[in-house]
Design an enzyme around this catalytic site. Sequence first.
Site, PDB file in Angstrom:
ATOM      1  N   LYS A   1      41.657  31.206  41.017  1.00  0.00           N
ATOM      2  CA  LYS A   1      42.525  31.137  42.187  1.00  0.00           C
ATOM      3  C   LYS A   1      43.748  32.029  42.021  1.00  0.00           C
ATOM      4  O   LYS A   1      44.131  32.756  42.925  1.00  0.00           O
ATOM      5  CB  LYS A   1      42.965  29.687  42.414  1.00  0.00           C
ATOM      6  CG  LYS A   1      43.854  29.481  43.634  1.00  0.00           C
ATOM      7  CD  LYS A   1      43.111  29.777  44.915  1.00  0.00           C
ATOM      8  CE  LYS A   1      43.954  29.505  46.140  1.00  0.00           C
ATOM      9  NZ  LYS A   1      43.256  29.924  47.368  1.00  0.00           N
TER      10      LYS A   1
ATOM     11  N   HIS B   1      29.522  59.482  57.377  1.00  0.00           N
ATOM     12  CA  HIS B   1      29.905  60.202  56.167  1.00  0.00           C
ATOM     13  C   HIS B   1      29.267  59.569  54.934  1.00  0.00           C
ATOM     14  O   HIS B   1      29.895  59.464  53.876  1.00  0.00           O
ATOM     15  CB  HIS B   1      31.429  60.244  56.037  1.00  0.00           C
ATOM     16  CG  HIS B   1      32.084  61.010  57.141  1.00  0.00           C
ATOM     17  ND1 HIS B   1      32.244  62.378  57.115  1.00  0.00           N
ATOM     18  CD2 HIS B   1      32.598  60.591  58.329  1.00  0.00           C
ATOM     19  CE1 HIS B   1      32.843  62.777  58.225  1.00  0.00           C
ATOM     20  NE2 HIS B   1      33.062  61.713  58.989  1.00  0.00           N
TER      21      HIS B   1
ATOM     22  N   TRP C   1      39.672  30.052  31.121  1.00  0.00           N
ATOM     23  CA  TRP C   1      38.958  31.141  31.785  1.00  0.00           C
ATOM     24  C   TRP C   1      38.926  32.285  30.787  1.00  0.00           C
ATOM     25  O   TRP C   1      39.955  32.850  30.438  1.00  0.00           O
ATOM     26  CB  TRP C   1      39.699  31.552  33.050  1.00  0.00           C
ATOM     27  CG  TRP C   1      38.903  32.385  34.017  1.00  0.00           C
ATOM     28  CD1 TRP C   1      38.052  31.943  34.979  1.00  0.00           C
ATOM     29  CD2 TRP C   1      38.906  33.815  34.121  1.00  0.00           C
ATOM     30  NE1 TRP C   1      37.520  33.001  35.685  1.00  0.00           N
ATOM     31  CE2 TRP C   1      38.028  34.162  35.172  1.00  0.00           C
ATOM     32  CE3 TRP C   1      39.551  34.838  33.430  1.00  0.00           C
ATOM     33  CZ2 TRP C   1      37.787  35.482  35.549  1.00  0.00           C
ATOM     34  CZ3 TRP C   1      39.317  36.150  33.795  1.00  0.00           C
ATOM     35  CH2 TRP C   1      38.449  36.458  34.851  1.00  0.00           C
TER      36      TRP C   1
ATOM     37  N   GLU D   1      38.474  41.707  54.892  1.00  0.00           N
ATOM     38  CA  GLU D   1      38.597  40.313  54.468  1.00  0.00           C
ATOM     39  C   GLU D   1      37.290  39.567  54.654  1.00  0.00           C
ATOM     40  O   GLU D   1      36.892  38.766  53.803  1.00  0.00           O
ATOM     41  CB  GLU D   1      39.725  39.627  55.246  1.00  0.00           C
ATOM     42  CG  GLU D   1      39.892  38.145  54.958  1.00  0.00           C
ATOM     43  CD  GLU D   1      40.274  37.839  53.526  1.00  0.00           C
ATOM     44  OE1 GLU D   1      40.263  36.648  53.165  1.00  0.00           O
ATOM     45  OE2 GLU D   1      40.581  38.775  52.748  1.00  0.00           O
TER      46      GLU D   1
ATOM     47  N   CYS E   1      43.622  30.206  33.572  1.00  0.00           N
ATOM     48  CA  CYS E   1      43.592  28.983  32.768  1.00  0.00           C
ATOM     49  C   CYS E   1      44.551  27.944  33.332  1.00  0.00           C
ATOM     50  O   CYS E   1      45.539  28.275  33.980  1.00  0.00           O
ATOM     51  CB  CYS E   1      43.973  29.295  31.328  1.00  0.00           C
ATOM     52  SG  CYS E   1      42.956  30.553  30.559  1.00  0.00           S
TER      53      CYS E   1
ATOM     54  N   GLU F   1      32.430  36.904  47.641  1.00  0.00           N
ATOM     55  CA  GLU F   1      32.985  36.087  46.571  1.00  0.00           C
ATOM     56  C   GLU F   1      32.406  34.682  46.509  1.00  0.00           C
ATOM     57  O   GLU F   1      32.383  34.082  45.429  1.00  0.00           O
ATOM     58  CB  GLU F   1      34.520  36.045  46.644  1.00  0.00           C
ATOM     59  CG  GLU F   1      35.117  35.354  47.841  1.00  0.00           C
ATOM     60  CD  GLU F   1      36.637  35.459  47.862  1.00  0.00           C
ATOM     61  OE1 GLU F   1      37.241  35.826  46.829  1.00  0.00           O
ATOM     62  OE2 GLU F   1      37.229  35.184  48.910  1.00  0.00           O
TER      63      GLU F   1
END
Length: 616
Positions: free
Chosen positions: A611, A512, A76, A489, A2, A496
Amino acid sequence: MCGIVGYIGEEQAAPILLSGLSKLEYRGYDSAGVAVNDGSTLIEVVKAKGRLSNLSDMIDEGRALHGRCGIGHTRWATHGEPSAVNAHPHIGGDRRVVVVHNGIIENYRELKEMLEKRGYVFRSQTDTEVVAQLLDAYYTGDPLTAIKEVMLRAVGSYALGILFADRPDELYAIRKDSPLVVGTRESAGHPGEQECFIASDVPAILQYTRDVYYIEPFEVALLTRSGARFFNIDGESIEKELHHISWDAAAAEKGGWQHFMMKEIHEQPKAVQDTISPRIIDGAVDLSDAGIPDELLKNLTRLYVAACGSAYHTGVVGRYVIESLCRLPVEVEIASEFRYRDPVLVDGSALVIVSQSGETADSLAALRLAKARGIPVIAIVNVVGSSIAREADYVLYTWAGPEIAVATTKAYSTQLTAFYLLALRIAALRGTASPERIAELTAELQTLPSKMEKILEDKERIQWFASKFSNTRDTFFIGRGIDNGVGMEGSLKLKEISYIHSESYAAGELKHGTISLIEEGTLVVGIATQPALFEKTVSNLQEVASRGAYVMGVTSYGNYAMEDVGQFTVYVPKTDPLFSASLTVLPLQLLAYYVSCAKGLDVDKPRNLAKSVTVE
């Protein structure tokens, strides 16, 4: 998460609040609202679900708010669905008290039950409304007393902006864990008077002032047109140090770029240069600005790293570099796991906390756990004066400047650079690498910015490739050693901001189980820059290619064997294998960016993400 803003001065508050909230959109939100105290008996509140533009439209269409003191919020959702009713600000009593809140009140159910027994009626599903009603319940004319009562009863993390209807010339702010800054400046049209601001993050108020105070936990700020005053939980006046923000408002603007993310991708060479330059003196790494004693680094028996998300990925790469160069055991933990597994921390160890914002809740908790057990903490952070920076024993700032896009790029690159610097300094002190080897690596480190520039000059090829694969359903990133760390990364970046299912695996783990997921047309990104592991990784890529995968290879110039298995190959300039992640991550960032653009998505503000994660 928020975002909070607040203003008191001689200007109309609403436009300043909306402007500040627009600078906090990168934190992620699903609704927004503002409240203005115009001196009448009731505080005016306007709220809207969705984008900030919805709120602006409501205010422009006959809901203009008049008043020179107000608070604003982008929400949020944590408790209660995204809606106008659940949006902040929240009202206590009959609009006698209005509150905006960042954080979570963990005992809100108990408090709500107690207030309902007193006759309070709740309008929303949020934990925040409990704070507003609680303030109303304890308010008898003295704001500081009511605030103290709330701080003694509310359990959790919070930053609050508060208006009292009968105090039209006062704005209050309090903090426990969640970030909050106070800004001040001289009022241009009224000599001798002040304008004061509150914000969750500096960019929200940077266009108005660069002079800020950082509020510590359990402190209260009282803002008036005479300036800012600060109190402890007992209402006793305290003195605060004023900090000057060196970077200007232009650094937090797009500057002609379509998206903040692409702007920040291109800012990486300079950001890495800014992280390196002050710390290489006469050809040697000097970390004196971080204040880390040489004896501490020289005598380390073990190093722990705790971080979240992309910062955790830098720790994975950092582990390879430090263990290889310094022969020092390194344990890398997701911060939320570190804090809850009751870790055994050995004598002679230190904890490295990595965070762009310096406010990440789990990382901050990990820091406090280590300090409580007598383990020194080194922070790698970007935001000066953040909670982690203030509470750590030693701080290695990354100097990346403001990062607005939710998907981190330059913060990741500068955090990697900080690990390189730390590794070189430890190796020099411990004598685990020869002076010649350290000098060679130090010189090579200084070439990284120019090599990064060269990669960015050839981004159009990646844009073409991304357009072909924007509709792919599943993507896998594989590599070995440091290449595996950077693959993690790359996978995160893609998922995202493009919402494509993506996973990263150590290439040796394919057999595997993972290889059973490969089918015709599956995109596999193979990263292979480590000479000792190159042939093994290429062999793994051959295995997925033979099962129908489309292989994108990322490697260094000269490794042309990649062409034998990869249908599309990206070459990066050669560097020492220990530093390769700083170069190979750039094509992966660009891939994610261009795929997101091709799908027409909101690159800078991906759904459901924030963020800075300041609550659990």
